[in-house]
Design a protein around this motif. Sequence first.
Motif, PDB file in Angstrom:
ATOM      1  N   GLY A 130     122.873  71.393 113.479  1.00 40.69           N
ATOM      2  CA  GLY A 130     122.115  70.757 114.539  1.00 40.69           C
ATOM      3  C   GLY A 130     120.791  70.257 114.040  1.00 40.69           C
ATOM      4  O   GLY A 130     120.567  70.146 112.831  1.00 40.69           O
ATOM      5  N   GLN A 131     119.918  69.961 114.983  1.00 36.40           N
ATOM      6  CA  GLN A 131     118.591  69.498 114.614  1.00 36.40           C
ATOM      7  C   GLN A 131     117.575  69.950 115.644  1.00 36.40           C
ATOM      8  O   GLN A 131     117.904  70.185 116.803  1.00 36.40           O
ATOM      9  CB  GLN A 131     118.551  67.993 114.431  1.00 36.40           C
ATOM     10  CG  GLN A 131     118.739  67.184 115.674  1.00 36.40           C
ATOM     11  CD  GLN A 131     118.716  65.687 115.365  1.00 36.40           C
ATOM     12  OE1 GLN A 131     118.887  65.265 114.228  1.00 36.40           O
ATOM     13  NE2 GLN A 131     118.521  64.880 116.374  1.00 36.40           N
ATOM     14  N   ILE A 132     116.338  70.048 115.166  1.00 39.73           N
ATOM     15  CA  ILE A 132     115.198  70.389 116.009  1.00 39.73           C
ATOM     16  C   ILE A 132     114.230  69.218 115.905  1.00 39.73           C
ATOM     17  O   ILE A 132     113.946  68.739 114.804  1.00 39.73           O
ATOM     18  CB  ILE A 132     114.512  71.678 115.516  1.00 39.73           C
ATOM     19  CG1 ILE A 132     115.496  72.843 115.474  1.00 39.73           C
ATOM     20  CG2 ILE A 132     113.312  72.017 116.414  1.00 39.73           C
ATOM     21  CD1 ILE A 132     114.975  74.064 114.741  1.00 39.73           C
ATOM     22  N   THR A 133     113.742  68.733 117.041  1.00 41.13           N
ATOM     23  CA  THR A 133     112.776  67.638 117.024  1.00 41.13           C
ATOM     24  C   THR A 133     111.542  68.039 117.826  1.00 41.13           C
ATOM     25  O   THR A 133     111.610  68.878 118.730  1.00 41.13           O
ATOM     26  CB  THR A 133     113.355  66.340 117.622  1.00 41.13           C
ATOM     27  OG1 THR A 133     113.658  66.556 118.998  1.00 41.13           O
ATOM     28  CG2 THR A 133     114.597  65.891 116.893  1.00 41.13           C
ATOM     29  N   LYS A 134     110.414  67.432 117.438  1.00 38.98           N
ATOM     30  CA  LYS A 134     109.166  67.653 118.168  1.00 38.98           C
ATOM     31  C   LYS A 134     108.236  66.488 117.891  1.00 38.98           C
ATOM     32  O   LYS A 134     108.178  65.996 116.762  1.00 38.98           O
ATOM     33  CB  LYS A 134     108.501  68.954 117.736  1.00 38.98           C
ATOM     34  CG  LYS A 134     107.244  69.283 118.515  1.00 38.98           C
ATOM     35  CD  LYS A 134     106.682  70.637 118.140  1.00 38.98           C
ATOM     36  CE  LYS A 134     105.471  70.956 118.997  1.00 38.98           C
ATOM     37  NZ  LYS A 134     104.931  72.281 118.673  1.00 38.98           N
ATOM     38  N   GLU A 135     107.521  66.056 118.906  1.00 40.37           N
ATOM     39  CA  GLU A 135     106.535  65.009 118.719  1.00 40.37           C
ATOM     40  C   GLU A 135     105.224  65.653 118.300  1.00 40.37           C
ATOM     41  O   GLU A 135     104.680  66.507 119.006  1.00 40.37           O
ATOM     42  CB  GLU A 135     106.345  64.196 120.000  1.00 40.37           C
ATOM     43  CG  GLU A 135     105.459  62.987 119.790  1.00 40.37           C
ATOM     44  CD  GLU A 135     105.397  62.081 120.995  1.00 40.37           C
ATOM     45  OE1 GLU A 135     104.305  61.535 121.228  1.00 40.37           O
ATOM     46  OE2 GLU A 135     106.417  61.935 121.683  1.00 40.37           O
ATOM     47  N   ILE A 136     104.734  65.255 117.118  1.00 46.80           N
ATOM     48  CA  ILE A 136     103.482  65.784 116.574  1.00 46.80           C
ATOM     49  C   ILE A 136     102.596  64.595 116.233  1.00 46.80           C
ATOM     50  O   ILE A 136     102.985  63.730 115.450  1.00 46.80           O
ATOM     51  CB  ILE A 136     103.735  66.648 115.315  1.00 46.80           C
ATOM     52  CG1 ILE A 136     104.659  67.828 115.668  1.00 46.80           C
ATOM     53  CG2 ILE A 136     102.424  67.126 114.712  1.00 46.80           C
ATOM     54  CD1 ILE A 136     105.098  68.653 114.477  1.00 46.80           C
ATOM     55  N   ASP A 137     101.396  64.558 116.820  1.00 45.54           N
ATOM     56  CA  ASP A 137     100.440  63.470 116.607  1.00 45.54           C
ATOM     57  C   ASP A 137     101.072  62.101 116.837  1.00 45.54           C
ATOM     58  O   ASP A 137     100.863  61.166 116.061  1.00 45.54           O
ATOM     59  CB  ASP A 137      99.843  63.539 115.192  1.00 45.54           C
ATOM     60  CG  ASP A 137      99.057  64.824 114.958  1.00 45.54           C
ATOM     61  OD1 ASP A 137      98.459  65.332 115.929  1.00 45.54           O
ATOM     62  OD2 ASP A 137      99.050  65.307 113.812  1.00 45.54           O
ATOM     63  N   GLU A 160     104.102  61.177 116.480  1.00 46.12           N
ATOM     64  CA  GLU A 160     105.249  60.872 115.622  1.00 46.12           C
ATOM     65  C   GLU A 160     106.359  61.890 115.872  1.00 46.12           C
ATOM     66  O   GLU A 160     106.101  63.090 115.934  1.00 46.12           O
ATOM     67  CB  GLU A 160     104.827  60.929 114.151  1.00 46.12           C
ATOM     68  CG  GLU A 160     105.922  60.548 113.192  1.00 46.12           C
ATOM     69  CD  GLU A 160     105.451  60.598 111.743  1.00 46.12           C
ATOM     70  OE1 GLU A 160     106.331  60.497 110.865  1.00 46.12           O
ATOM     71  OE2 GLU A 160     104.247  60.743 111.490  1.00 46.12           O
ATOM     72  N   LEU A 161     107.593  61.407 116.011  1.00 45.60           N
ATOM     73  CA  LEU A 161     108.731  62.299 116.232  1.00 45.60           C
ATOM     74  C   LEU A 161     109.182  62.884 114.892  1.00 45.60           C
ATOM     75  O   LEU A 161     109.586  62.157 113.987  1.00 45.60           O
ATOM     76  CB  LEU A 161     109.894  61.555 116.889  1.00 45.60           C
ATOM     77  CG  LEU A 161     111.080  62.423 117.305  1.00 45.60           C
ATOM     78  CD1 LEU A 161     110.667  63.422 118.375  1.00 45.60           C
ATOM     79  CD2 LEU A 161     112.225  61.561 117.788  1.00 45.60           C
ATOM     80  N   LYS A 162     109.074  64.187 114.768  1.00 41.87           N
ATOM     81  CA  LYS A 162     109.480  64.894 113.547  1.00 41.87           C
ATOM     82  C   LYS A 162     110.844  65.533 113.793  1.00 41.87           C
ATOM     83  O   LYS A 162     111.132  66.018 114.888  1.00 41.87           O
ATOM     84  CB  LYS A 162     108.471  65.993 113.182  1.00 41.87           C
ATOM     85  CG  LYS A 162     107.071  65.497 112.958  1.00 41.87           C
ATOM     86  CD  LYS A 162     106.959  64.863 111.614  1.00 41.87           C
ATOM     87  CE  LYS A 162     105.499  64.556 111.298  1.00 41.87           C
ATOM     88  NZ  LYS A 162     105.299  64.177 109.932  1.00 41.87           N
ATOM     89  N   ASP A 218     105.385  74.819 113.608  1.00 46.38           N
ATOM     90  CA  ASP A 218     105.460  73.404 113.241  1.00 46.38           C
ATOM     91  C   ASP A 218     105.672  73.175 111.754  1.00 46.38           C
ATOM     92  O   ASP A 218     105.977  72.068 111.328  1.00 46.38           O
ATOM     93  CB  ASP A 218     104.194  72.678 113.691  1.00 46.38           C
ATOM     94  CG  ASP A 218     104.115  72.518 115.200  1.00 46.38           C
ATOM     95  OD1 ASP A 218     105.148  72.735 115.873  1.00 46.38           O
ATOM     96  OD2 ASP A 218     103.035  72.162 115.699  1.00 46.38           O
ATOM     97  N   SER A 219     105.527  74.214 110.931  1.00 44.05           N
ATOM     98  CA  SER A 219     105.702  74.034 109.484  1.00 44.05           C
ATOM     99  C   SER A 219     107.149  73.700 109.097  1.00 44.05           C
ATOM    100  O   SER A 219     107.378  73.257 107.977  1.00 44.05           O
ATOM    101  CB  SER A 219     105.228  75.281 108.718  1.00 44.05           C
ATOM    102  OG  SER A 219     106.058  76.376 108.977  1.00 44.05           O
ATOM    103  N   ILE A 220     108.101  73.865 110.003  1.00 42.16           N
ATOM    104  CA  ILE A 220     109.482  73.485 109.683  1.00 42.16           C
ATOM    105  C   ILE A 220     109.621  71.975 109.519  1.00 42.16           C
ATOM    106  O   ILE A 220     110.581  71.501 108.927  1.00 42.16           O
ATOM    107  CB  ILE A 220     110.519  73.987 110.727  1.00 42.16           C
ATOM    108  CG1 ILE A 220     110.269  73.387 112.104  1.00 42.16           C
ATOM    109  CG2 ILE A 220     110.568  75.479 110.779  1.00 42.16           C
ATOM    110  CD1 ILE A 220     111.328  73.720 113.128  1.00 42.16           C
ATOM    111  N   PHE A 221     108.641  71.233 110.012  1.00 42.78           N
ATOM    112  CA  PHE A 221     108.710  69.776 109.918  1.00 42.78           C
ATOM    113  C   PHE A 221     108.002  69.214 108.690  1.00 42.78           C
ATOM    114  O   PHE A 221     107.934  68.018 108.504  1.00 42.78           O
ATOM    115  CB  PHE A 221     108.121  69.146 111.191  1.00 42.78           C
ATOM    116  CG  PHE A 221     108.829  69.585 112.436  1.00 42.78           C
ATOM    117  CD1 PHE A 221     110.111  69.160 112.702  1.00 42.78           C
ATOM    118  CD2 PHE A 221     108.220  70.437 113.342  1.00 42.78           C
ATOM    119  CE1 PHE A 221     110.794  69.570 113.847  1.00 42.78           C
ATOM    120  CE2 PHE A 221     108.872  70.843 114.493  1.00 42.78           C
ATOM    121  CZ  PHE A 221     110.159  70.416 114.748  1.00 42.78           C
ATOM    122  N   ASN A 222     107.443  70.084 107.848  1.00 39.99           N
ATOM    123  CA  ASN A 222     106.754  69.631 106.618  1.00 39.99           C
ATOM    124  C   ASN A 222     107.731  69.351 105.518  1.00 39.99           C
ATOM    125  O   ASN A 222     108.737  69.867 105.360  1.00 39.99           O
ATOM    126  CB  ASN A 222     105.730  70.657 106.157  1.00 39.99           C
ATOM    127  CG  ASN A 222     104.615  70.820 107.158  1.00 39.99           C
ATOM    128  OD1 ASN A 222     104.353  69.925 107.949  1.00 39.99           O
ATOM    129  ND2 ASN A 222     103.975  71.945 107.140  1.00 39.99           N
TER     130      ASN A 222
END
Length: 92
Positions: free
Chosen positions: A44-51, A53-55, A88-92
Amino acid sequence: MGLFSRLFGKSEPKPEPVIEPVEYKGCLIYQNSISESGQYRIAGQITKEIDGELKTHRFIRSDVLSSKDDADELMLKKSQMLIDQMGDSIFN
């Protein structure tokens, strides 16, 4: 033409299923198990809008289960645990 299509194996493509996300701590979790040899691999996937931008963080696990529903449920639990541990570090 429909008869010939059925006889010679030409079929209309199946539409992709719509995956409804589950919201958890500001993230959207999309459960998308992969069918493999009669079992389902957790993916699957995890998404989040940060600043603005959709990560996106996509993953495929080695776990396989006999039921799609069970695989999707375990994916949700593992995603929630990942979000709790890494934030949020999962999006780095």
